[in-house]
Design a protein around this motif. Sequence first.
Motif, PDB file in Angstrom:
ATOM      1  N   THR A  97       0.841  -1.205   0.000  1.00 46.99           N
ATOM      2  CA  THR A  97       0.000   0.000   0.000  1.00 46.99           C
ATOM      3  C   THR A  97       0.870   1.246   0.000  1.00 46.99           C
ATOM      4  O   THR A  97       0.606   2.204  -0.731  1.00 46.99           O
ATOM      5  N   ASP A 108       0.822   0.411  -4.780  1.00 42.85           N
ATOM      6  CA  ASP A 108       0.346  -0.706  -5.601  1.00 42.85           C
ATOM      7  C   ASP A 108      -1.106  -0.486  -6.022  1.00 42.85           C
ATOM      8  O   ASP A 108      -1.987  -0.346  -5.190  1.00 42.85           O
ATOM      9  N   SER A 109      -1.337  -0.470  -7.334  1.00 39.36           N
ATOM     10  CA  SER A 109      -2.686  -0.213  -7.847  1.00 39.36           C
ATOM     11  C   SER A 109      -3.224  -1.391  -8.652  1.00 39.36           C
ATOM     12  O   SER A 109      -4.198  -1.245  -9.391  1.00 39.36           O
ATOM     13  N   GLU A 132      -5.275  -4.501  -9.841  1.00 39.75           N
ATOM     14  CA  GLU A 132      -6.636  -4.961  -9.546  1.00 39.75           C
ATOM     15  C   GLU A 132      -6.566  -6.261  -8.761  1.00 39.75           C
ATOM     16  O   GLU A 132      -5.691  -7.097  -8.979  1.00 39.75           O
ATOM     17  N   SER A 151     -11.558  -4.195  -5.449  1.00 38.00           N
ATOM     18  CA  SER A 151     -10.521  -3.270  -5.932  1.00 38.00           C
ATOM     19  C   SER A 151     -10.825  -1.831  -5.550  1.00 38.00           C
ATOM     20  O   SER A 151      -9.910  -1.045  -5.280  1.00 38.00           O
ATOM     21  N   LYS A 162      -8.460   0.743  -3.490  1.00 40.17           N
ATOM     22  CA  LYS A 162      -8.144   2.098  -3.964  1.00 40.17           C
ATOM     23  C   LYS A 162      -8.377   3.130  -2.867  1.00 40.17           C
ATOM     24  O   LYS A 162      -7.567   4.049  -2.671  1.00 40.17           O
ATOM     25  N   THR A 184      -5.703   2.893  -0.242  1.00 44.78           N
ATOM     26  CA  THR A 184      -4.419   3.363  -0.766  1.00 44.78           C
ATOM     27  C   THR A 184      -4.361   4.878  -0.889  1.00 44.78           C
ATOM     28  O   THR A 184      -3.291   5.477  -0.727  1.00 44.78           O
ATOM     29  N   THR A 185      -5.508   5.531  -1.141  1.00 45.38           N
ATOM     30  CA  THR A 185      -5.475   6.958  -1.475  1.00 45.38           C
ATOM     31  C   THR A 185      -6.183   7.873  -0.484  1.00 45.38           C
ATOM     32  O   THR A 185      -5.930   9.080  -0.469  1.00 45.38           O
TER      33      THR A 185
END
Length: 261
Positions: free
Chosen positions: A43, A47-48, A50, A194, A198, A201-202
């Motif tokens: 993270t 890492d993006s 799917e 996913s 996201k 992560t953001t």
Amino acid sequence: MSNLNELFRKRIGLSSSTLVTVTNLDQILELTAASIPFENLCTLSGDSNELNKGHLMEKIIQRNEGGLCYDLNGILYLFLKENGLDVQLIRGSVYVPDLKGFSPTGRTHAAILLNDNGRRYLVDTGFGGNLPLRPVSMNGTEIISPSGEFRVKKEASEFGDYFLEMKLKYKDSDWKIGYAFDSREPVKNISDLSEMKKIITTHPQSPFNKKPLLTRVTSDGSMVLTETSFTSWTEDGAKKEEIDSKRFKELAKEFYNIEVK
């Protein structure tokens, strides 16, 4: 035997001849918790990818990493499903005591519901240092495990129709909320998580996109590693060690089997 089935068994140290049933899930959950750490290093790297079977196998089995709830419960879900169990992925929202409310990131906790002969259980190997290590009956029955006491309470909230409640061993004297979850809207595919990944992560208030965190639950307690400290809880109480970056890498390798660059 499928590739995932065989390799996941090898990863956690489960014999290829062992049948996977509700009655031996205790053993499987303990092996999984001891072998695959809860950690956020991917993270932090942004890492993006799917979420899907291929990605989870590469990350957790081939690269020997751990992951967050959607990684850990994602691959456990696939393993249980391939072994014939009736399982579904679900979403929940973690209760944050410091905020006296649920996580600002919303329904970003993934867990598993197991159906067996008319009975339903909550199964979770992705809740950091709070793992039940047992299937928790949805009928409210309290379970006792090496990590504490757990129960599922049916109660409506903005995040679902149930709560997971817990009293962690060596930590809690009273019941507290772990998370709320929704049993009525199962996740249809791993890839549907996913969006959850996201957000974690953001999101500016995500607890997992700022500093390293590695957690493991063991048969005699739990341990948490950050970039500045290493804390363990056992029957002897809490023990905390202040550390530097060199020590962080050493402990990550020693206790989590992860090479930190």
